[in-house]
Scaffold this motif. Structure first.
Motif, PDB file in Angstrom:
ATOM      1  N   UNK A 176       0.822  -1.219   0.000  1.00  0.00           N
ATOM      2  CA  UNK A 176       0.000   0.000   0.000  1.00  0.00           C
ATOM      3  C   UNK A 176       0.850   1.260   0.000  1.00  0.00           C
ATOM      4  N   UNK A 177       0.410   2.259  -0.809  1.00  0.00           N
ATOM      5  CA  UNK A 177       1.113   3.532  -0.800  1.00  0.00           C
ATOM      6  C   UNK A 177       0.890   4.400  -2.012  1.00  0.00           C
ATOM      7  N   UNK A 178       0.180   3.915  -3.033  1.00  0.00           N
ATOM      8  CA  UNK A 178      -0.023   4.690  -4.254  1.00  0.00           C
ATOM      9  C   UNK A 178      -1.308   5.497  -4.184  1.00  0.00           C
ATOM     10  N   UNK A 179      -1.279   6.681  -4.822  1.00  0.00           N
ATOM     11  CA  UNK A 179      -2.485   7.509  -4.912  1.00  0.00           C
ATOM     12  C   UNK A 179      -2.999   7.579  -6.351  1.00  0.00           C
ATOM     13  N   UNK A 180      -2.394   6.804  -7.226  1.00  0.00           N
ATOM     14  CA  UNK A 180      -2.948   6.562  -8.552  1.00  0.00           C
ATOM     15  C   UNK A 180      -2.430   5.205  -8.995  1.00  0.00           C
ATOM     16  N   UNK A 181      -3.164   4.551  -9.860  1.00  0.00           N
ATOM     17  CA  UNK A 181      -2.806   3.189 -10.243  1.00  0.00           C
ATOM     18  C   UNK A 181      -1.677   3.169 -11.264  1.00  0.00           C
ATOM     19  N   UNK A 182      -0.814   2.141 -11.215  1.00  0.00           N
ATOM     20  CA  UNK A 182       0.123   1.900 -12.314  1.00  0.00           C
ATOM     21  C   UNK A 182      -0.682   1.341 -13.488  1.00  0.00           C
ATOM     22  N   UNK A 183      -1.152   2.238 -14.342  1.00  0.00           N
ATOM     23  CA  UNK A 183      -2.268   1.940 -15.244  1.00  0.00           C
ATOM     24  C   UNK A 183      -2.008   0.799 -16.214  1.00  0.00           C
ATOM     25  N   UNK A 184      -0.796   0.664 -16.702  1.00  0.00           N
ATOM     26  CA  UNK A 184      -0.523  -0.393 -17.668  1.00  0.00           C
ATOM     27  C   UNK A 184      -0.722  -1.775 -17.067  1.00  0.00           C
ATOM     28  N   UNK A 185      -0.596  -1.878 -15.754  1.00  0.00           N
ATOM     29  CA  UNK A 185      -0.816  -3.155 -15.089  1.00  0.00           C
ATOM     30  C   UNK A 185      -2.278  -3.511 -14.923  1.00  0.00           C
TER      31      UNK A 185
END
Length: 386
Positions: free
Chosen positions: A215-224
């Motif tokens: 946990x720690x992202x405030x937006x998704x790593x979109x390509x994944x």
């Protein structure tokens, strides 16, 4: 390069506001949507031959069409056919937390959006946040987040024009506090989506990779987001290896670039972690001459931060503010999966650095002409070094 070299006209109708889905009519008149992560289109750039693939091929190598003569486009699941046993994918396993909350200001009851960025002090319940509208929020103000609950925060500092430090006045064990805080939040969809539709319960799952764990992202790593469990199983059966690193994606990739000279733009820092096991898997593949594919721009930036002069990945614990734009010689990955992004975005610039400016901009023009979808929920682009 210059900012103006990354301009193009993107029709609003091609902004993907949700993932691919099939809609079904229920007996009560409602519509049910079944989302399919890997049902997006795939475009492929072959970097050395300077060619672009959009369609499936027949036995003679010709583009396939349906009975009406319409092109049969590549789908994301077709990506498996471009990789062989021993090739390795590097995934970003960061986990997005529900960072966007809505509260009210004391006395005025004005509605305030609070976007959680990071926890600064666990014991004191201090958080670095963005607020909107910022002009209404001053030091000493109290914000209420639940009419029937105890979640209250006090503004204790101004950090930027929109940035504030909040102290949450919530006396309980930290795990309980985090659970209650996140229960009030929603998926932190990008502003270009939120301005066109509200977040919903489906976004809680859709805006999270299936392999997210740190946990720690405030937006998704979109390509994944395109990878389904079924697709990962297909890749595993083919003998493709998986390496996981962690990059806590922030909002820096969405910050507008306000300078024409790209060398003067400063990226916001993102926290990252690469352990010994991730390095072992990647370095074995590279040493043995296999393809190493970075899944997403965040992964590419992180591996370029941690690659050594010998071309091998090193363990890393810290932060990166690496901004990659043409010309740039990549030292780690030799293939890249990314999405189609907005004009003048840092993600487009990094993609152009990896694939080559001319061929990537040609691919973007083809994407616009052929109705590809853009953004975090949009279609995918694979760049191969062949």
């Amino acid at each position: 390069m210059k900012l103006s070299q990354f301009k193009f006209k993107l029709p609003e109708s091609q902004l993907a506001l949700e993932p691919p889905f099939r809609a079904f009519d229920n007996e009560d008149g409602t519509i049910e949507k079944v989302y399919n992560r890997d049902a997006c289109r795939l475009m492929v750039i072959h970097r050395k031959s300077q060619t672009i693939e959009m369609c499936k091929k027949d036995a003679d190598g010709n583009d396939m069409t349906d009975a009406d003569g319409n092109p049969i486009y590549l789908g994301f699941r077709d990506i498996v056919g471009y990789f062989d046993e021993g090739d390795t994918f590097i995934f970003n396993d960061t986990k997005v937390f529900p960072a966007r909350l809505y509260g009210t200001k004391e006395k005025t009851d004005a509605k305030i959006e609070v976007f959680l960025l990071r926890e600064l002090n666990e014991e004191l319940r201090l958080w670095d946040v963005l607020v909107e509208p910022a002009r209404k929020i001053r030091i000493g103000n109290k914000l209420f987040f639940d009419e029937d609950g105890p979640m209250v925060a006090e503004v204790i500092d101004n950090t930027t024009s929109r940035g504030r430090t909040l102290r949450f006045l919530y006396d309980c064990p930290h795990d309980e506090f985090k659970r209650e805080l996140f229960a009030l939040g929603e998926a932190p969809l990008p502003r270009y989506i939120i301005d066109r539709r509200p977040a919903n319960e489906d976004d809680t799952d859709n805006f999270q990779t299936i392999y997210a764990r740190n946990e720690g992202a405030v937006t998704a790593p979109a390509s994944g987001l395109h990878f389904s469990r079924e697709l990962l199983k297909m890749m595993e059966i083919r003998g493709i290896n998986f390496s996981y690193i962690t990059v806590h994606c922030g909002l820096g990739s969405f910050d507008p670039i306000e300078v024409e000279d790209l060398t003067k733009h400063k990226m916001s820092s993102e926290q990252m972690h690469i352990d010994a096991e991730a390095c072992r898997i990647v370095n074995e593949a590279k040493t043995d001459g296999h393809r190493v594919c970075a899944v997403g721009v965040s992964t590419a930036r992180a591996t370029e931060t941690a690659v050594g002069t010998d071309g091998l990945l090193k363990e890393y614990e810290g932060w990166t503010n690496k901004f990659i734009f043409p010309p740039y010689e990549f030292g780690m990955a030799n293939s890249l999966i990314t999405n189609f992004y907005h004009p003048e975005s840092t993600m487009l610039m990094t993609t152009a650095a990896f694939g080559g400016y001319d061929i990537v901009m040609e691919a973007y023009n083809k994407a616009v002409e052929n109705g590809y979808r853009f953004g975090c929920y949009g279609d995918a682009l694979l760049i191969l070094n062949d």
